[in-house]
Design a protein around this motif. Structure first.
Motif, mmCIF file in Angstrom:
data_model
loop_
_atom_site.group_PDB
_atom_site.id
_atom_site.type_symbol
_atom_site.label_atom_id
_atom_site.label_comp_id
_atom_site.label_asym_id
_atom_site.label_seq_id
_atom_site.Cartn_x
_atom_site.Cartn_y
_atom_site.Cartn_z
ATOM 1 N N THR A 108 -8.683 -12.331 -4.757
ATOM 2 C CA THR A 108 -7.919 -11.893 -3.857
ATOM 3 C C THR A 108 -7.149 -12.846 -3.296
ATOM 4 O OG1 THR A 108 -9.402 -9.686 -3.915
ATOM 5 C CG2 THR A 108 -7.865 -10.455 -1.781
ATOM 6 N N LEU A 138 -0.726 -0.396 1.459
ATOM 7 C CA LEU A 138 -2.351 -0.179 1.799
ATOM 8 C C LEU A 138 -2.694 -1.476 1.502
ATOM 9 C CD1 LEU A 138 -1.869 2.810 1.903
ATOM 10 C CD2 LEU A 138 -4.208 3.090 1.079
ATOM 11 N N THR A 153 -11.077 -9.024 -9.947
ATOM 12 C CA THR A 153 -10.382 -7.794 -9.362
ATOM 13 C C THR A 153 -9.543 -8.461 -7.938
ATOM 14 O OG1 THR A 153 -11.668 -6.498 -10.621
ATOM 15 C CG2 THR A 153 -10.307 -5.540 -8.834
ATOM 16 N N THR A 154 -8.764 -8.365 -7.682
ATOM 17 C CA THR A 154 -7.936 -8.448 -6.359
ATOM 18 C C THR A 154 -7.723 -7.003 -5.427
ATOM 19 O OG1 THR A 154 -5.792 -8.241 -7.169
ATOM 20 C CG2 THR A 154 -6.890 -10.487 -7.091
ATOM 21 N N ILE A 155 -7.573 -7.145 -4.437
ATOM 22 C CA ILE A 155 -7.202 -5.915 -3.612
ATOM 23 C C ILE A 155 -5.912 -5.283 -3.959
ATOM 24 C CG2 ILE A 155 -6.365 -5.282 -1.136
ATOM 25 C CD1 ILE A 155 -8.561 -7.104 -0.015
ATOM 26 N N LEU A 199 -6.460 -3.315 -7.088
ATOM 27 C CA LEU A 199 -7.119 -1.885 -6.560
ATOM 28 C C LEU A 199 -6.110 -1.044 -6.340
ATOM 29 C CD1 LEU A 199 -10.313 -2.910 -4.189
ATOM 30 C CD2 LEU A 199 -10.205 -1.707 -6.594
ATOM 31 N N MET A 200 -5.109 -1.614 -5.410
ATOM 32 C CA MET A 200 -4.190 -0.726 -4.869
ATOM 33 C C MET A 200 -3.172 -0.246 -5.919
ATOM 34 S SD MET A 200 -5.152 0.128 -1.957
ATOM 35 C CE MET A 200 -6.495 -0.561 -1.050
ATOM 36 N N TYR A 248 -4.954 2.264 -8.028
ATOM 37 C CA TYR A 248 -4.939 3.655 -7.148
ATOM 38 C C TYR A 248 -3.605 4.347 -7.461
ATOM 39 C CZ TYR A 248 -5.677 6.799 -3.117
ATOM 40 O OH TYR A 248 -5.724 7.946 -2.561
ATOM 41 N N PHE A 249 -2.638 3.722 -6.843
ATOM 42 C CA PHE A 249 -1.162 4.521 -6.723
ATOM 43 C C PHE A 249 -0.849 4.863 -8.134
ATOM 44 C CE2 PHE A 249 -1.409 3.252 -2.363
ATOM 45 C CZ PHE A 249 -0.955 4.449 -1.623
ATOM 46 N N LEU A 267 -6.973 4.440 6.515
ATOM 47 C CA LEU A 267 -6.246 4.721 5.278
ATOM 48 C C LEU A 267 -6.083 6.187 5.339
ATOM 49 C CD1 LEU A 267 -8.312 2.326 2.945
ATOM 50 C CD2 LEU A 267 -6.254 1.821 4.220
ATOM 51 N N LEU A 286 -2.822 6.823 6.695
ATOM 52 C CA LEU A 286 -1.589 6.366 6.036
ATOM 53 C C LEU A 286 -1.156 7.247 5.020
ATOM 54 C CD1 LEU A 286 -2.080 2.562 6.052
ATOM 55 C CD2 LEU A 286 -0.237 3.718 6.817
ATOM 56 N N LEU A 293 -11.876 4.438 -1.975
ATOM 57 C CA LEU A 293 -11.124 3.069 -1.683
ATOM 58 C C LEU A 293 -11.931 1.981 -0.911
ATOM 59 C CD1 LEU A 293 -7.424 3.785 -1.082
ATOM 60 C CD2 LEU A 293 -8.198 2.319 -2.901
ATOM 61 N N ASN A 311 -14.599 0.655 -3.141
ATOM 62 C CA ASN A 311 -14.142 -0.386 -3.804
ATOM 63 C C ASN A 311 -13.798 -1.811 -3.013
ATOM 64 O OD1 ASN A 311 -14.785 1.116 -6.084
ATOM 65 N ND2 ASN A 311 -12.795 1.992 -6.066
ATOM 66 N N LEU A 312 -12.927 -1.661 -2.150
ATOM 67 C CA LEU A 312 -12.444 -2.802 -1.303
ATOM 68 C C LEU A 312 -13.681 -3.607 -0.799
ATOM 69 C CD1 LEU A 312 -9.877 -1.017 1.081
ATOM 70 C CD2 LEU A 312 -9.569 -3.044 -0.373
ATOM 71 N N VAL A 362 -14.732 -5.792 -3.324
ATOM 72 C CA VAL A 362 -13.907 -7.035 -3.887
ATOM 73 C C VAL A 362 -13.741 -7.903 -2.595
ATOM 74 C CG1 VAL A 362 -11.395 -7.477 -4.034
ATOM 75 C CG2 VAL A 362 -12.305 -5.635 -5.384
ATOM 76 N N ARG A 363 -13.709 -7.591 -1.561
ATOM 77 C CA ARG A 363 -14.003 -8.454 -0.143
ATOM 78 C C ARG A 363 -14.652 -8.000 0.989
ATOM 79 N NH1 ARG A 363 -8.191 -10.927 2.469
ATOM 80 N NH2 ARG A 363 -8.515 -12.506 0.937
#
Ligand SMILES: [Zn+2]
Ligand SMILES: [Zn+2]
Ligand SMILES: [Zn+2]
Ligand SMILES: [Zn+2]
Lengths: 382, 441
Positions: free
Chosen positions: A176, A216, A286-288, A291-292, A295-296, B178, B181, B259, B262-263, B266-267
């Motif tokens: 990330t 996001l 996997t990076t943020i 993920l986004m 998702y989108f 989130l 948003l 979300l 999962n986030l 990752v971090r």
């Protein structure tokens, strides 16, 4: 197939021209190929009102289009090239001159030059340039703040730009963080290139979908403060204007558009298409941003208006008063309201063993601090 | 692998991988760090005042149990001078609260705090079971959400308590950021990121209307990770009841929750980072009067009406229904734009709102309150004229719902249960009855 090509749509009549056979359904409307192309063009050109032919001046405006050879930026070039030709044939002149830049990253895109050459052959008559990412250290020579973040950088004999980039990236401890810092440096290099080549504006290729991803992702990376400059059209804090002409077009619509366009366009696109994005969720890589993206791309399938609404919403965020004079982040160069640097000094303070007294000097925003290793943002090592 | 040494004391063997930053800690150091951070939150936001009476919204679940335990510990350790009491709400769902209320009763003894349990029957004249009987299973989520949001405030008001603390944690707040948003609600994003949600600035009501508006609501665990709350409860051997809300969360919250999970993988810092972004963005919301976004700690007052909740949230809409509403607005706006381009081809296209002249029909998006060019207009908060609760409407949602319920109630069933389960033998019963009569009066 993206764009929801259902059997019902394929047989029916186009809702707009009421003549041709529809080939796909766009936001519930069955459209023929021509009407769909016009739909995409109109959405993009509508966003470029400020770049209409100006008969009162001979000065030609120059805009920069950063090329990543992905779906969005390549399509944007295709549309703008078409637009300029139309302007030329109608008025004998154009509203702006187009300049492209591709950023080379040693590991990621070894054949950038070749790709750029192909694009140049397809769309001649514009300016093209390719720059290595480590040039960011060349174009920002006096930026001590950025250089301070490079590990083991001592004054005196500075290492080569290439070496500096390698040291910085190698010091990062997660996928990330690497993706984040690389895209930050890329953006800074593009901005500096725009300024040094006389471009007043940068036309970013982002689609609705990638702008929603960015909204996001930046929120999740702790850079909510910088969103007014990340997704909205207008004056950036860097002395150039930012525009997102494809902000009203979904990623899947661009993919469909390329599918229908002459083969020349699709051969220029080098991006793993949807599906390839589905990296393993447990993977350390996997990076943020990934993920986004996942998702989108899934939300976009069934809820396209929700994706648009996210972008409309984040674009409403206002630039805070006094932003002009706010101190800048040493890495991303964003104005940081009140100079609230670092991850300490707020309600969400963490007892993380880093002495607060030692965290001085390095002016790095909250989000960038999260990406950098602790030793880079503190003056004393622990 | 050799045993790890605690990163803080550098002496003990590390047994805990801290969820917030993956640092390796021993048990005492983890407990210390967890408490120290909450103390910091309380101090840096000036959350409490000496001598203040604080009602802890207690459900018997992990969050509120840890909140009660930590507040008791910190109140004694740092001498906050707080009078802490427990307040529980019984929705009146047969069997649902039995175990959790038993837990709360034990907590009251363990922490030596007085406990008041108020039922929906006392607060609204209806238990949730009765509501379900009347309206059916389908529509009850609306009632659950609206009633739940007001219940603590109404309860506190009856106890004469001005400050209620709830167990909302960092995961909840991040989820809400989130979610808002995703559903495009900046004003609510701005309001709910603040640590304090209330309107102390509103003039207290007088006369027969109960004073529900003047209740301060806050969430001291705002920066605490759910996983750390569970760890803390485990290592302190706290007595709590694991309960899942029986109503499924609305679609947007579910999506945001997934979300966040999962986030975090990752971090680890991502949850905290979303909360930080939420606070910073609150200052960028058009028309926001939150100069500080809750960070300055002056108790930025925010209406609690639409406080986030674990379930039955204010906008109990599915993603599909929101999608079709937004799509309709988009099509209308597009159509409007097209007719304008056709009618005035020579001129540049101004925003639709600027061109709607007299006699011309306004675009649907405008009429339906859909996407507008201008920033959101600030909601004017007033008081419900029936119950005095904070409301943007003349009559608050709860009172509207109650009116509907009462109209259709079979005549022989009009029995409002006023009895209070007074576990702690305090003298609130009389006060309560007085307040109850006044409110229902
Ligand atoms: Zn057609
Ligand atoms: Zn930064
Ligand atoms: Zn230790
Ligand atoms: Zn009311």
């Amino acid at each position: 197939m993206p764009g929801k090509t259902t059997d019902g749509a394929a047989g029916g009549i186009c809702r707009r021209c009421k003549e041709n056979v529809s080939v796909l359904v766009v936001r519930l409307e069955p459209l023929c190929q021509e009407c769909f192309a016009r739909y995409v063009h109109t959405k993009a050109i509508k966003r470029l009102e400020t770049f209409r032919v100006d008969f009162h001046t001979n000065e030609e405006r120059k805009v920069l289009l950063p090329l990543s050879f992905g779906v969005s930026s390549t399509t944007l070039l295709h549309i703008l090239d078409l637009h300029l030709k139309t302007q030329m044939s109608k008025t004998g002149r154009t509203g702006f001159a187009l300049s492209m830049v591709a950023i080379r990253n040693a590991e990621q895109s070894p054949h950038t030059e070749d790709l750029l050459e192909e694009v140049r052959n397809q769309y001649p008559g514009h300016e093209y340039a390719s720059l290595p990412l480590h040039d960011v250290f060349r174009v920002i020579p006096d930026d001590a703040a950025l250089r301070d973040l490079i590990p083991e950088y001592t004054k005196g004999e500075p290492p080569k730009d290439q070496e500096q980039l390698a040291r910085l990236i190698n010091s990062l401890t997660s996928a990330t963080a690497r993706a984040d810092v690389l895209s930050t440096l890329r953006a800074r290099l593009i901005v500096e290139h725009a300024k040094s080549t006389g471009c007043q504006s940068i036309l970013w290729g982002d689609s609705t979908t990638t702008l929603a991803e960015k909204t996001l992702a930046e929120t999740c990376k702790g850079r909510g403060f910088s969103l007014p400059w990340q997704v909205a059209d207008g004056k950036s804090p860097f002395g150039v204007y930012f525009h997102y002409p494809l902000r009203d077009v979904l990623k899947k619509e661009l993919v469909s558009y390329i599918g229908f366009a002459e083969s020349g366009l699709s051969s220029l696109v080098h991006e793993p298409f949807s599906g390839a994005t589905q990296a393993s969720t447990s993977s350390k890589n996997t990076t943020i941003d990934d993920l986004m993206k996942q998702y989108f791309e899934s939300v976009e399938e069934n809820f396209p208006s929700i994706v648009s609404n996210v972008v409309r919403t984040s674009s409403k965020l206002e630039v805070p008063a006094g932003a002009e004079s706010d101190p800048r982040c040493g890495l991303c160069d964003m104005p940081v309201p009140g100079g609230r640097f670092g991850i300490h000094g707020w309600g969400g303070y963490q007892q993380d063993g880093i002495e607060t007294a030692a965290v001085v000097g390095k002016n790095v925003c909250y989000g960038c601090t999260r990406s950098l290793p602790p030793s880079a943002t503190t003056t004393t090592r622990i | 692998m050799p045993p790890s040494i605690c990163a803080v004391c550098k002496t003990n063997r590390a047994l805990i991988l801290r969820p917030k930053d993956h640092s390796k800690l021993c048990k005492p150091c983890f407990i210390n760090v967890f408490e120290a951070e909450i103390h910091h939150t309380i101090i840096s936001t000036n959350l409490f005042q000496r001598g203040e009476r604080i009602a802890i919204g207690a459900s018997g679940g992990k969050d509120s149990t840890v909140l009660a335990s930590v507040l008791k510990t910190l109140n004694e350790r740092y001498d906050y001078g707080l009078d802490l009491i427990l307040l529980s709400i019984d929705e009146g769902i047969k069997g649902y609260r039995d175990d959790s209320l038993e837990t709360v009763k034990r907590n009251a003894q363990q922490y030596d705090m007085s406990l008041t349990i108020l039922g929906y029957a006392e607060l609204y004249g209806w238990t949730m079971d009765q509501v379900v009987e009347q309206v059916g299973k389908k529509g009850n989520c609306t009632y659950c959400g609206v009633f739940r949001r007001q219940a603590l405030d109404r309860g506190a008001s009856r106890l004469g308590v001005k400050h209620v603390v709830t167990g909302h944690n960092a995961d909840d707040v991040a989820e809400t950021v989130l979610m808002n948003l995703l559903r495009g609600d900046l004003p609510r994003l701005s309001r709910t990121t603040s640590i304090v949600t209330s309107t102390p600035s509103l003039t207290p009501s007088s006369g027969p209307v109960a004073d529900n508006t003047n209740i301060k609501r806050s969430k001291p665990l705002k920066y605490a990770y759910e996983k750390e709350i569970v760890l803390y409860a485990y290592h302190k051997r706290l007595d709590y009841f694991s309960t899942e809300c029986i109503y499924s969360p609305e679609a947007f919250r579910g999506s945001a929750r997934a979300l966040i999970k999962n986030l975090e993988r990752v971090r680890p810092s991502a949850i905290l980072d979303v909360v930080r972004s939420g606070e910073d963005m609150a200052r960028l919301v058009p028309g926001s009067d939150e100069g500080c976004g809750g960070a300055c700690g002056s108790g930025a007052a925010v209406p609690a009406e639409e406080e986030e909740g674990g379930c039955g949230s204010a906008v109990g809409k599915s993603m599909a229904s929101v999608e079709s509403q937004l799509a309709a607005n988009e099509r209308a706006a597009e159509h409007n734009l097209e007719t304008e381009i056709l009618s005035k081809p020579a001129k540049p296209t101004p925003p639709p709102s600027a061109t709607s002249t007299k006699g011309q029909k306004k675009p649907r998006a405008e009429r339906t309150g859909g996407p507008k060019k201008k920033g959101p207009t600030k909601q004017v908060m007033g008081q419900c004229k029936k119950c005095g609760y904070l409301s943007s409407q003349e009559v608050c949602k709860a009172c509207v719902l109650l009116e509907g319920l009462n109209k259709n109630r079979p005549k022989n069933k009009i029995e409002v249960g006023y009895e209070v389960q007074d576990v702690s033998l305090n003298s609130v019963r009389d006060e309560l009855e007085a307040a109850t009569l006044a409110a229902e009066g």
